[in-house]
Design an enzyme around this catalytic site. Structure first.
Site, short mmCIF file in Angstrom:
data_model
loop_
_atom_site.label_atom_id
_atom_site.label_comp_id
_atom_site.label_asym_id
_atom_site.label_seq_id
_atom_site.Cartn_x
_atom_site.Cartn_y
_atom_site.Cartn_z
N CYS A 206 -9.92 -1.46 -0.41
CA CYS A 206 -10.03 -1.44 -1.65
C CYS A 206 -11.55 -1.78 -2.35
O CYS A 206 -12.55 -1.20 -1.84
CB CYS A 206 -8.88 -2.36 -2.43
SG CYS A 206 -8.68 -2.08 -4.16
N HIS B 135 -3.42 -0.25 -0.35
CA HIS B 135 -3.38 -1.46 0.12
C HIS B 135 -2.06 -1.61 1.11
O HIS B 135 -1.21 -2.26 0.75
CB HIS B 135 -3.28 -2.76 -0.90
CG HIS B 135 -4.47 -2.85 -1.76
ND1 HIS B 135 -5.16 -3.77 -1.37
CD2 HIS B 135 -4.84 -2.52 -2.80
CE1 HIS B 135 -6.16 -4.03 -2.07
NE2 HIS B 135 -5.90 -3.22 -3.21
N GLU C 295 -1.52 -3.76 3.28
CA GLU C 295 -1.18 -4.95 3.52
C GLU C 295 -0.49 -5.64 2.36
O GLU C 295 -0.03 -6.85 2.60
CB GLU C 295 -2.70 -5.96 3.80
CG GLU C 295 -3.13 -6.32 2.55
CD GLU C 295 -4.09 -5.21 1.79
OE1 GLU C 295 -3.95 -4.03 2.06
OE2 GLU C 295 -4.61 -5.54 0.63
#
Lengths: 979, 282
Positions: free
Chosen positions: B112, B237, B239
């Site tokens: 990002c 994302h 994560e």
């Protein structure tokens, strides 16, 4: 010598062009295209830049792949008119600051004081607009309170382009404290209280102190016993500390004959005290009402905090800046809780007028100073909270919007933050703090300017072109993010300070004086406070509400380490004084003592006011039209009501996944329906999660404010129960946003609502842990015919709930899951349509507001959360605004699957569909769980049908509703589809 | 000084930690460093979260690490273009360390805001080891930040995407609209540098259609690698969706699994990406 260079950056092909142009066209401007050019005006005095340096700076500020730039040359383009929008002097310019830092990094030297980069935006308009329309377009692109606007036609623009403007702050004030005589007649004293101290330099009043006569007498008498006149800073300081905002006089004052301790102590605090006592060692509260947020137990290792604030008046004037300041402000209430909690979830709430209406209301006579349109306010507040949370890396999953035309003059903006922190660091409880005599007072974060002095009371006309803007603060989330990171991720765990608090209302005058209570004294050197620009008077520095600042108590032996850490994180920190045990608040400026007041008087010298209530006039009841023939249509119309339909455009703009804890978000199911509650993990590796919900029923309060309050509490709790959170793990927060609170009728409604809060909280045994009130949400102005108009918000109570989910893998979402599942209605429906969305849709007033048997609900909620935790439930959704039909429709839309249900009873069909009886849920379960579920729920669960097909079918006595789920989805998503 | 507010959940990870460590950049508004560290830890790699100024002050050395991560965030509030100001700070202060780091057999990951920083630094695409700005992440077509779950799939198999069929995770950005010249796009394709593309839930291409392609990215590009394959930059994302319960539709999937009497997993499919990274160093 001044050197000015103007760098203009534009996209070769701007991807946002179509959306931007369409948006402006949808607001009624017949433009063809609207282009935006980013402008950086670099202003230096110490030395100039070479052309090569300027070119390199241009490259660093632009992206050569997709952008081009010019230096000191007007952008060449086809357009009909150009509008440049920049900031007024003294307004926080975040983009300009970043550009300056980039340039400093590149040239390897810092800008001198006074040198700066100013950002602005240049709009190129194609399309023929009349001069008036062009002016109107400019007002939708800019806010006169904070922006300067310059318009040129293509011919005026020529080859030279726009004029170069440097918004320098120009101040001519005498920076010294002045003595003020209070030996005046009462009318003159009243004028000081209402309009402020007369400034000896300008002869003008400095703006309202909001001190009443009794308070001014108390101040006069105090200084008479001291044998001296007060200084201006002393009076301003007392006005801040004694303000409604800080002391909550309406909630604290004795009320009628039976509440000598006032509403807060009698109703809110007493409820929490009683619950805590009855709970004994099962008490979940750790720190309530005493700190910047309330804190409850998360698990053995962690605690969570919650706090909800309002930022209404500033948001009426500058919706974006007001809402942004609101959210970053409440983030600081988290960072300032105990020794500093980490903000981990933001919430929002907006009460606004219908964005499709444009009421003609004016703050001044002769159509001067018009209010901002509801659409403008909605767009601004939505964006402000979004930018604040997004830039700060705090997820914003939970919130609501409520539309009512009584909010046109004064929108309500709620902003809340949940924080997480370890309960101890091994040696001390982190929720406790204590400044010590001898600790340095360190101000950390942004610099002080004239922002937020006397809040929003200054009108824009009073400003001359060189005056800095004082009425509104603009937050800088990145400065605050740096402050937050250095405190809660580093300094706290290094044990570098004894105490910390936020600088909010009243600035350091309130934060330092508040912390001084912990050690009983403080001594401040105001001339050490870093300023945005020179020339501020001591009283202004003391009460300024400039943002992004925390005040800390740092022991001398830790000072070097603390200051070094701040320097390495590029966070400004300044020692501005020392905490003492003198019992006094002493302030010096340039070697002279300008304030010396005993803390006891500062905090407790406020005279007691006795308030009285009288019952308000009852609301008239209008006749209800007969039940509509076409209930299918009515269900769709109800789904399209703004208070019921999807506002997903907000959820999508708000980062609700950062920090990696998303479990149940703002929209749920394949059909993406906004839930009542969200669930977020805040500690990686823990099974537990934080559930958040809220209840708000402004439409009930004129009919019955007691029941309104109970409804808020019930709904806030019910949202969490439907996720599977046990009642014992839930705490609540109150935010009263009242109107005309000096009116005995409004006070009476307030009294009943507060009693409702007591009964609701103690009945459910859910303690209040924090709250805030805002008592005068009234708009006074004029209509088009110069008639005086007062628009008061409906008495509004927001109850927010926070609950700890014991195991998020057991949580359920709202969407119907699998064909063949059984549908249950938990709880019975009664005829309670007063104040309902349905009556509002029919235009009916009056009626019966829902009432509940709290003890019965308590048992029901325990059974349901238990059933969910035992994996018996596939989906659960509370029945709220719009009633049973709306709840069923949302469950079906979310699952993109039909339901066939039958409801019993003899009630009028439309009432049975739309009545807002509290305490109800729609639950779906797997068929093989039928027996265990019914056993678990007892007599409360009514099997009403099945999940099946592609339509929602509701059959009742003498009626049948059947609407395809896809049509329901269209109705639900249509109203804000273009936002 | 490393930042460790939340001790990692070592109990979740069954894996031994590998000796090599990751360096996770922080400061100036980067905000996803904690969850990024958590994802790496669960996959078996420890990490230090280091403020960029501590690298500039030489309190930490980039070359002590094998994996350099630019996590998500809002560095400098996206002012002057997302990732731009932070990239300038890296370029103006840490360029020598960075090129030295890239010379070794090390990896770089940008997610990002990290992608935006890497693009502005020219670490992707880095054709022929030339660190030019060849691609851009423009503002989203809708002009505002958009946060929603997307499905992405690998376009080519490489060390990062090995064994991954799909990743389902959030995007959350205002400027993720991948843009480059036709020539650059051609090279990205011919050199197999497109790592991930946005697609529909059934893995058919998004073909630019909203919301599957959430921002208007050219050729549905969600992530690319550098020409040498050692740098991965992606907008979504993973994560943020490490666990089963972080997936958007987990409550539905759980019901379906329960009805089939199948076990409900605790981890999400997205962890494979982080395991691939750790496997590279194993």
């Amino acid at each position: 010598m001044a050197y000015v260079h103007r760098i203009e950056v534009r996209y070769k092909n701007d991807p946002r062009l179509t959306v931007r142009t369409n948006r402006i066209r949808s607001l009624g401007f017949p433009i063809e295209e609207l282009h935006v050019i980013d402008i950086y005006t670099v202003y230096t005095t110490s030395c100039d830049f070479s052309p090569e340096e300027l070119r390199e700076i241009g490259i660093q500020l632009a992206n050569p792949v997709v952008q081009t730039f010019t230096v000191d040359k007007a952008t060449v383009a086809f357009f009909d008119s150009a509008i440049e929008v920049g900031f007024l002097p003294g307004v926080t310019d975040n983009v300009g600051t970043t550009a300056r830092q980039t340039i400093e990094d590149y040239i390897k030297r810092k800008f001198e004081p006074g040198e700066a980069v100013y950002s602005s935006q240049l709009f190129f308009v194609t399309g023929k607009l009349s001069p008036d329309a062009l002016q109107n377009l400019a007002t939708t692109l800019a806010n006169p309170l904070i922006h300067r606007v310059h318009i040129k036609s293509r011919a005026e623009y020529g080859t030279k382009g726009m004029d170069v403007v440097i918004p320098l702050v120009d101040l001519h004030e005498l920076p010294a404290a002045e003595l003020v005589s209070l030996d005046l007649d009462d009318p003159d004293l009243i004028r000081i209280g209402k309009e402020g101290i007369v400034d000896s330099e300008t002869g003008q009043r400095r703006g309202p102190l909001a001190l009443d006569l009794a308070q001014l007498h108390a101040i006069r008498d105090y200084f008479a016993t001291k044998g001296r006149k007060p200084t201006d800073i002393e009076i301003e300081s007392l006005a801040q500390t004694w303000s409604e905002h800080c002391k909550h006089t309406i909630f604290a004052s004795p009320l009628d004959d039976d509440m000598p301790k006032g509403l807060y102590k009698t109703c809110i605090q007493a409820a929490t005290n009683r619950i805590r006592q009855e709970r004994g060692d099962k008490d979940i509260c750790l720190s309530v009402f005493s700190d910047n947020s309330g804190g409850i137990i998360f698990d053995d290792q962690y605690l969570v905090t919650h706090k909800v604030e309002t930022h209404n008046s500033p948001s009426a004037l500058d919706p974006f800046g007001g809402a942004l300041t609101g959210i970053v402000g409440v983030n600081r209430d988290t960072i300032g809780f105990g020794l500093g909690a980490k903000p981990c979830i933001n919430i929002y709430g907006f009460c606004v007028g219908d964005p499709e209406k444009s009421p003609a209301l004016f703050r001044g006579k002769d159509k001067s100073n018009p209010i901002l349109s509801p659409r403008r306010i909605l767009d601004g507040v939505v964006s402000g909270v979004g930018v604040g949370g997004n830039c700060s890396g705090i997820p914003t999953p939970q919130g609501f919007v409520w539309f009512d035309d009584r909010y046109v003059g004064k929108p309500l903006v709620f902003a809340g933050t949940v924080g997480i922190m370890p309960r101890t660091d091994g040696s001390r409880n982190l929720h406790e703090k204590q400044a010590q005599p001898g600790d340095h007072i360190v101000m950390v974060g942004g610099r002080v300017g004239k922002d937020g002095i006397h809040g929003a009371t200054f009108s824009s006309e009073a400003l001359d072109p060189g005056s800095p803007v004082t009425a509104v603060q603009i937050g800088d989330p990145i400065t605050q993010k740096k402050v937050s990171d250095v405190i809660v991720k580093e300094a706290r765990d290094l044990g570098l300070y004894h105490s910390i608090t936020d600088n909010g209302a009243g600035g350091i005058s309130c934060s330092v004086a508040e912390m001084a209570k912990e050690c009983n004294g403080c001594h401040v050197f105001l001339d050490k406070v870093p300023l945005k620009y020179p020339g501020m008077a001591p009283w202004e520095i003391w009460i300024s509400e400039s943002q992004e600042r925390m005040t800390l108590a740092v022991p001398p032996e830790k000072l070097d380490e603390f200051m070094s850490l701040l320097r390495r994180r590029e966070v400004e920190g300044t020692v501005i004084g020392e905490f003492t045990n003198s019992g006094r608040c002493v302030v010096e400026f340039n070697g002279a003592v300008v304030m010396d007041i005993e803390l006891s008087f500062l905090h407790d010298g406020l005279p007691v006011k006795h308030l009285r209530t009288t019952p308000p006039a009852p609301v008239s009841t209008t006749p209800v039209p007969p039940c509509p023939d076409n209930l299918d249509e009515m269900v769709k119309e109800m789904l399209s009501r703004k208070n019921i339909c999807s506002k997903e455009f907000i959820s999508l703009q708000y980062d609700h996944t950062v920090q990696g804890g998303h479990v149940l978000g703002p929209v749920q199911g394949t059909g993406r329906v906004q839930g009542m509650a969200t669930l977020t993990k805040v500690v990686p590796g823990s099974k537990k999660g934080v559930g958040l919900s809220q209840g708000i029923f402004p439409s009930y309060s004129e009919i019955d404010s007691y029941r309104m309050a109970v409804a808020c509490i019930d709904t806030a709790i019910r949202g969490l129960i439907a996720l599977g959170i046990p009642l014992e793990a839930i705490a609540i927060l109150d935010n009263f946003c009242w109107c005309s609170s000096d009116d005995p009728g409004r006070l009476s409604q307030l009294r009943h609502a507060a009693i409702g809060c007591y009964d609701g909280a103690t009945g459910f045994e859910t303690p209040f842990i924090s709250g805030k009130d805002s008592m005068f949400n009234d708009f006074s102005g004029y209509d088009e015919q110069n008639n005086r108009v007062k628009v008061s918000v409906p008495p509004t109570l927001l109850v927010s709930s926070i609950g700890i989910h014991p195991d998020v893998t057991k949580a359920v979402s709202l969407d119907a899951k699998v064909e063949g599942d059984l549908v249950y209605l938990i709880g019975e429906t009664r005829e309670e349509c007063g104040g309902s969305e349905y009556f509002a849709h029919l235009g009916c007033s009056g009626g019966t507001v829902p009432d509940i048997d709290i003890a019965a609900m308590k048992a029901r909620y325990k059974r349901l959360s238990n059933a969910i935790l035992h994996d018996l439930v596939a989906s659960a959704f509370p029945v709220t605004h719009g009633g049973l039909a709306i709840a069923l429709a949302k469950v079906a839309i979310a699952g993109r699957i039909g339901m066939d249900v039958t409801i019993s009873g003899d009630m009028r069909p439309d009432y049975s569909l739309f009545s807002e009886t509290l305490g109800r849920f729609i639950v779906t379960i797997a068929p093989d769980k039928k027996r265990s579920f019914e056993l678990a729920m007892g007599y409360d669960a009514f099997l009403i049908g099945r999940v099946t097909g592609k339509s929602l079918q509701i059959t009742g006595k003498g009626f049948r509703v059947a609407v395809p789920v896809s049509d329901l989805e269209t109705a639900y998503k249509k109203p804000f589809g273009g936002y | 000084m490393t930042q460790a507010v939340f001790s990692s959940s070592t109990k979740v990870s069954g894996e031994e930690l590998i000796p090599d460590k990751a360096l996770i950049m922080s400061g100036y508004g980067i905000n996803s460093e904690m969850e990024t560290k958590e994802a790496l830890l669960r996959a078996g790699m420890d990490a230090d979260i280091v403020h960029i100024n501590d690298l500039i002050d030489r309190k930490f050395r980039m070359t002590d690490y094998r994996l350099l991560v630019f996590p998500g965030g809002f560095s400098y509030g996206d002012d002057t273009g997302a990732g731009n100001a932070y990239a300038n700070r890296v370029r103006n202060n840490l360029w020598n360390d960075l090129t030295e780091f890239l010379e070794e057999d090390n990896l770089v990951l940008g997610i990002c805001n990290g992608f935006q920083i890497l693009a502005n630094l020219g670490l992707v695409p880095a054709f022929d080891k030339q660190y030019n700005r060849d691609i851009a992440l423009m503002p989203n077509r809708k002009g505002v930040l958009e946060c929603r779950y997307v499905t992405i799939k690998p376009a080519f198999e490489n060390l990062w995407t090995k064994g991954i069929e799909r990743i389902v995770c959030p995007v959350s950005h205002g400027e993720g609209n991948f843009s480059c010249s036709p020539e650059v796009l051609k090279r990205l394709k011919s050199q197999k540098m497109i790592a991930f593309t946005y697609c529909r839930e059934d893995l058919r291409p998004a073909d630019g259609e909203y919301p599957f392609n959430p921002n208007g990215s050219t050729a549905d590009i969600a992530g690319i690698t550098s020409a040498d394959g050692k740098v991965l930059a992606m907008m979504p994302h993973p994560e943020r969706a490490m666990e089963f319960v972080n997936q958007y539709d987990w409550t539905l999937q759980k019901e379906i699994l329960k009805r089939k009497q199948l076990p409900v997993p605790s981890e999400s499919i997205n962890m494979r990406l982080f395991r691939n990274i750790v496997d590279y160093f194993r």
